[in-house]
Design a protein around this motif. Structure first.
Motif, PDB file in Angstrom:
ATOM      1  N   ILE A  47       0.855  -1.190  -0.016  1.00 52.20           N
ATOM      2  CA  ILE A  47       0.063  -0.372   0.003  1.00 52.20           C
ATOM      3  C   ILE A  47       1.027   1.312   0.077  1.00 52.20           C
ATOM      4  O   ILE A  47       1.832   1.238   0.585  1.00 52.20           O
ATOM      5  CB  ILE A  47      -0.948   0.127   1.127  1.00 52.20           C
ATOM      6  CG1 ILE A  47      -0.152   0.277   2.540  1.00 52.20           C
ATOM      7  CG2 ILE A  47      -1.870  -1.365   1.288  1.00 52.20           C
ATOM      8  CD1 ILE A  47      -1.094   1.016   3.541  1.00 52.20           C
ATOM      9  N   ALA A  48       0.115   2.221  -0.383  1.00 58.42           N
ATOM     10  CA  ALA A  48       0.927   3.698  -0.476  1.00 58.42           C
ATOM     11  C   ALA A  48      -0.173   4.217   0.617  1.00 58.42           C
ATOM     12  O   ALA A  48      -1.242   4.415   0.423  1.00 58.42           O
ATOM     13  CB  ALA A  48       0.844   4.234  -1.683  1.00 58.42           C
ATOM     14  N   PHE A  49       0.575   4.934   1.594  1.00 62.47           N
ATOM     15  CA  PHE A  49      -0.105   5.926   2.592  1.00 62.47           C
ATOM     16  C   PHE A  49       0.232   7.042   2.660  1.00 62.47           C
ATOM     17  O   PHE A  49       1.277   7.421   2.712  1.00 62.47           O
ATOM     18  CB  PHE A  49       0.257   4.922   4.140  1.00 62.47           C
ATOM     19  CG  PHE A  49      -0.183   5.805   5.223  1.00 62.47           C
ATOM     20  CD1 PHE A  49      -1.654   5.932   5.431  1.00 62.47           C
ATOM     21  CD2 PHE A  49       0.635   6.316   6.196  1.00 62.47           C
ATOM     22  CE1 PHE A  49      -2.091   6.719   6.432  1.00 62.47           C
ATOM     23  CE2 PHE A  49       0.188   7.138   7.139  1.00 62.47           C
ATOM     24  CZ  PHE A  49      -0.996   7.314   7.522  1.00 62.47           C
ATOM     25  N   GLU A  50      -0.816   7.992   2.789  1.00 62.75           N
ATOM     26  CA  GLU A  50      -0.541   9.351   3.186  1.00 62.75           C
ATOM     27  C   GLU A  50      -1.626   9.875   4.363  1.00 62.75           C
ATOM     28  O   GLU A  50      -2.721   9.620   4.508  1.00 62.75           O
ATOM     29  CB  GLU A  50      -1.089  10.141   1.860  1.00 62.75           C
ATOM     30  CG  GLU A  50      -0.826  11.436   1.977  1.00 62.75           C
ATOM     31  CD  GLU A  50      -1.499  12.176   0.503  1.00 62.75           C
ATOM     32  OE1 GLU A  50      -1.195  13.673   0.600  1.00 62.75           O
ATOM     33  OE2 GLU A  50      -1.955  11.593  -0.258  1.00 62.75           O
ATOM     34  N   LEU A 111      -0.233   0.110  -5.773  1.00 65.25           N
ATOM     35  CA  LEU A 111      -1.402   0.453  -6.440  1.00 65.25           C
ATOM     36  C   LEU A 111      -2.573   0.805  -5.779  1.00 65.25           C
ATOM     37  O   LEU A 111      -3.632   1.664  -5.722  1.00 65.25           O
ATOM     38  CB  LEU A 111      -1.827  -0.989  -7.386  1.00 65.25           C
ATOM     39  CG  LEU A 111      -0.871  -1.121  -8.532  1.00 65.25           C
ATOM     40  CD1 LEU A 111      -1.347  -2.090  -9.409  1.00 65.25           C
ATOM     41  CD2 LEU A 111      -0.749   0.126  -9.405  1.00 65.25           C
ATOM     42  N   THR A 112      -2.497   0.109  -4.373  1.00 62.51           N
ATOM     43  CA  THR A 112      -3.426   0.160  -3.442  1.00 62.51           C
ATOM     44  C   THR A 112      -3.162   1.377  -2.411  1.00 62.51           C
ATOM     45  O   THR A 112      -1.945   1.444  -1.880  1.00 62.51           O
ATOM     46  CB  THR A 112      -3.632  -1.225  -2.485  1.00 62.51           C
ATOM     47  OG1 THR A 112      -4.054  -2.046  -3.289  1.00 62.51           O
ATOM     48  CG2 THR A 112      -4.701  -0.697  -1.390  1.00 62.51           C
ATOM     49  N   VAL A 160      -9.832   4.569   0.792  1.00 58.85           N
ATOM     50  CA  VAL A 160      -8.938   3.324   0.098  1.00 58.85           C
ATOM     51  C   VAL A 160      -9.335   3.331  -1.034  1.00 58.85           C
ATOM     52  O   VAL A 160     -10.445   3.066  -1.672  1.00 58.85           O
ATOM     53  CB  VAL A 160      -9.418   2.055   0.902  1.00 58.85           C
ATOM     54  CG1 VAL A 160      -8.630   0.907   0.563  1.00 58.85           C
ATOM     55  CG2 VAL A 160      -9.069   2.241   2.539  1.00 58.85           C
ATOM     56  N   ILE A 161      -8.447   3.253  -1.876  1.00 65.03           N
ATOM     57  CA  ILE A 161      -8.242   3.099  -3.448  1.00 65.03           C
ATOM     58  C   ILE A 161      -7.668   1.719  -3.804  1.00 65.03           C
ATOM     59  O   ILE A 161      -6.598   1.441  -3.682  1.00 65.03           O
ATOM     60  CB  ILE A 161      -7.769   4.186  -4.295  1.00 65.03           C
ATOM     61  CG1 ILE A 161      -8.222   5.486  -3.829  1.00 65.03           C
ATOM     62  CG2 ILE A 161      -7.843   3.946  -5.648  1.00 65.03           C
ATOM     63  CD1 ILE A 161      -7.697   6.705  -4.369  1.00 65.03           C
ATOM     64  N   ARG A 162      -8.421   0.713  -4.308  1.00 71.02           N
ATOM     65  CA  ARG A 162      -7.845  -0.552  -4.241  1.00 71.02           C
ATOM     66  C   ARG A 162      -8.966  -1.074  -5.618  1.00 71.02           C
ATOM     67  O   ARG A 162     -10.032  -1.210  -5.796  1.00 71.02           O
ATOM     68  CB  ARG A 162      -8.311  -1.330  -3.104  1.00 71.02           C
ATOM     69  CG  ARG A 162      -7.779  -2.888  -3.034  1.00 71.02           C
ATOM     70  CD  ARG A 162      -8.141  -3.708  -1.873  1.00 71.02           C
ATOM     71  NE  ARG A 162      -7.411  -4.889  -1.711  1.00 71.02           N
ATOM     72  CZ  ARG A 162      -7.916  -5.785  -0.938  1.00 71.02           C
ATOM     73  NH1 ARG A 162      -9.105  -5.660  -0.429  1.00 71.02           N
ATOM     74  NH2 ARG A 162      -7.384  -6.894  -0.743  1.00 71.02           N
ATOM     75  N   ASN A 163      -8.137  -1.844  -6.433  1.00 66.50           N
ATOM     76  CA  ASN A 163      -8.575  -2.383  -7.615  1.00 66.50           C
ATOM     77  C   ASN A 163      -9.453  -1.341  -8.442  1.00 66.50           C
ATOM     78  O   ASN A 163     -10.596  -1.785  -8.783  1.00 66.50           O
ATOM     79  CB  ASN A 163      -9.310  -3.599  -7.145  1.00 66.50           C
ATOM     80  CG  ASN A 163      -8.591  -4.671  -6.570  1.00 66.50           C
ATOM     81  OD1 ASN A 163      -7.432  -5.036  -6.840  1.00 66.50           O
ATOM     82  ND2 ASN A 163      -9.276  -5.488  -5.708  1.00 66.50           N
ATOM     83  N   ASN A 164      -9.052  -0.214  -8.539  1.00 65.00           N
ATOM     84  CA  ASN A 164      -9.583   0.886  -9.467  1.00 65.00           C
ATOM     85  C   ASN A 164     -10.929   1.248  -8.587  1.00 65.00           C
ATOM     86  O   ASN A 164     -11.673   1.809  -9.335  1.00 65.00           O
ATOM     87  CB  ASN A 164      -9.894   0.435 -10.681  1.00 65.00           C
ATOM     88  CG  ASN A 164      -8.511   0.164 -11.379  1.00 65.00           C
ATOM     89  OD1 ASN A 164      -7.506   0.995 -11.182  1.00 65.00           O
ATOM     90  ND2 ASN A 164      -8.443  -0.819 -12.183  1.00 65.00           N
ATOM     91  N   LYS A 165     -11.243   0.916  -7.605  1.00 62.88           N
ATOM     92  CA  LYS A 165     -12.588   1.216  -6.739  1.00 62.88           C
ATOM     93  C   LYS A 165     -12.101   2.281  -5.482  1.00 62.88           C
ATOM     94  O   LYS A 165     -10.765   1.830  -4.825  1.00 62.88           O
ATOM     95  CB  LYS A 165     -13.134   0.190  -6.295  1.00 62.88           C
ATOM     96  CG  LYS A 165     -13.754  -0.812  -7.370  1.00 62.88           C
ATOM     97  CD  LYS A 165     -14.649  -1.894  -7.019  1.00 62.88           C
ATOM     98  CE  LYS A 165     -15.196  -2.686  -8.140  1.00 62.88           C
ATOM     99  NZ  LYS A 165     -16.078  -3.837  -7.557  1.00 62.88           N
ATOM    100  N   LEU A 217     -12.980  -4.533   4.462  1.00 61.99           N
ATOM    101  CA  LEU A 217     -12.668  -4.283   3.281  1.00 61.99           C
ATOM    102  C   LEU A 217     -11.848  -5.376   2.545  1.00 61.99           C
ATOM    103  O   LEU A 217     -11.453  -5.527   1.678  1.00 61.99           O
ATOM    104  CB  LEU A 217     -11.685  -2.992   2.821  1.00 61.99           C
ATOM    105  CG  LEU A 217     -12.657  -1.528   3.119  1.00 61.99           C
ATOM    106  CD1 LEU A 217     -11.907  -0.511   2.963  1.00 61.99           C
ATOM    107  CD2 LEU A 217     -13.861  -1.676   2.251  1.00 61.99           C
ATOM    108  N   GLY A 218     -11.439  -6.211   3.790  1.00 63.22           N
ATOM    109  CA  GLY A 218     -10.686  -7.407   3.506  1.00 63.22           C
ATOM    110  C   GLY A 218      -9.168  -7.188   3.240  1.00 63.22           C
ATOM    111  O   GLY A 218      -8.416  -7.700   2.696  1.00 63.22           O
TER     112      GLY A 218
END
Length: 219
Positions: A47-50, A111-112, A160-165, A217-218
């Motif tokens: 993950i990328a965290f901000e 990407l996440t 959370v941005i994951r799998n383009n959602k 969110l798994g």
């Protein structure tokens, strides 16, 4: 003796008000063990965290109950005690430590993406039984007990941005304590100490709720 401690704290506060100084709120950035023990590390997800914040460290004045900011002093409504805080920096350290434990593989190009934004931070203090001059009379001139309610609220936005959602959730952590003055129930803590403890508890509650959201969110 406990009543004397409360009275002493009251006059110390009056001194800070008269001198224009803000009483510092000393809040620990150490995460509670119970929160850390509840973290199930996700070693597979990169993950990328901000961390973002809309709160500026500096002065804060507690609200009276259900009133606008700056309208309270131990619930009396006629004096406003100022505090100095570092909530933005403190919570930032806590949530960063949490994320590093939750996701050991934090990479800026992952990407996440996870963004935690500190949206709001408020304090309240007020007398449970009375308001106005009656509060000051009970506190200073008589031995009758007065219940003072202190609370802290921390609100964050988790994205959370994951799998383009994109998934978003507002999370709020609150903590409240009641201090009794003028009787055997008083613990003798100063208002600043009570507020600091509430902020610390509220911060940890937010981390617990973020952890639960990630599980939904798994992650």
């Amino acid at each position: 003796m406990k009543g004397l401690k409360i009275l002493t704290a009251f006059f110390i506060t009056i001194f800070f008000l008269a001198s224009g100084c803000a009483t510092p709120l000393v809040v620990s950035s150490n995460i509670k063990d119970a929160v850390l023990m509840g973290i199930k590390s996700n070693t597979k997800e990169k993950i990328a965290f901000e961390y973002k914040t809309k709160i500026q460290d500096g002065e804060i004045t507690p609200n009276a109950k259900d009133q606008e900011k700056g309208a309270a002093f131990l619930g009396s409504g006629f004096l406003a005690e100022k505090y100095s805080h570092t909530e933005s920096a403190t919570f930032g350290k806590m949530v960063t430590e949490y994320l590093n434990n939750k996701f050991p593989n934090i990479q800026s190009n992952a990407l996440t993406k996870v963004v935690v934004s500190l949206e709001d931070f408020t304090l309240e203090n007020y007398a449970a039984e009375s308001a106005g001059q009656q509060v000051l009379t009970k506190l200073v001139l008589t031995s009758r007990t007065t219940n003072f309610v202190f609370s802290a609220k921390v609100r964050v936005l988790v994205t959370v941005i994951r799998n383009n959602k994109e998934f978003t959730k507002i999370i709020t952590g609150t903590s409240e304590e009641t201090e009794v003055s003028g009787g055997k129930g008083g613990r003798g803590f100063t208002p600043a100490q009570i507020h600091a403890n509430n902020i610390y508890n509220a911060n940890n509650k937010v981390l617990l709720l973020i952890n639960s959201y990630f599980q939904e969110l798994g992650l």
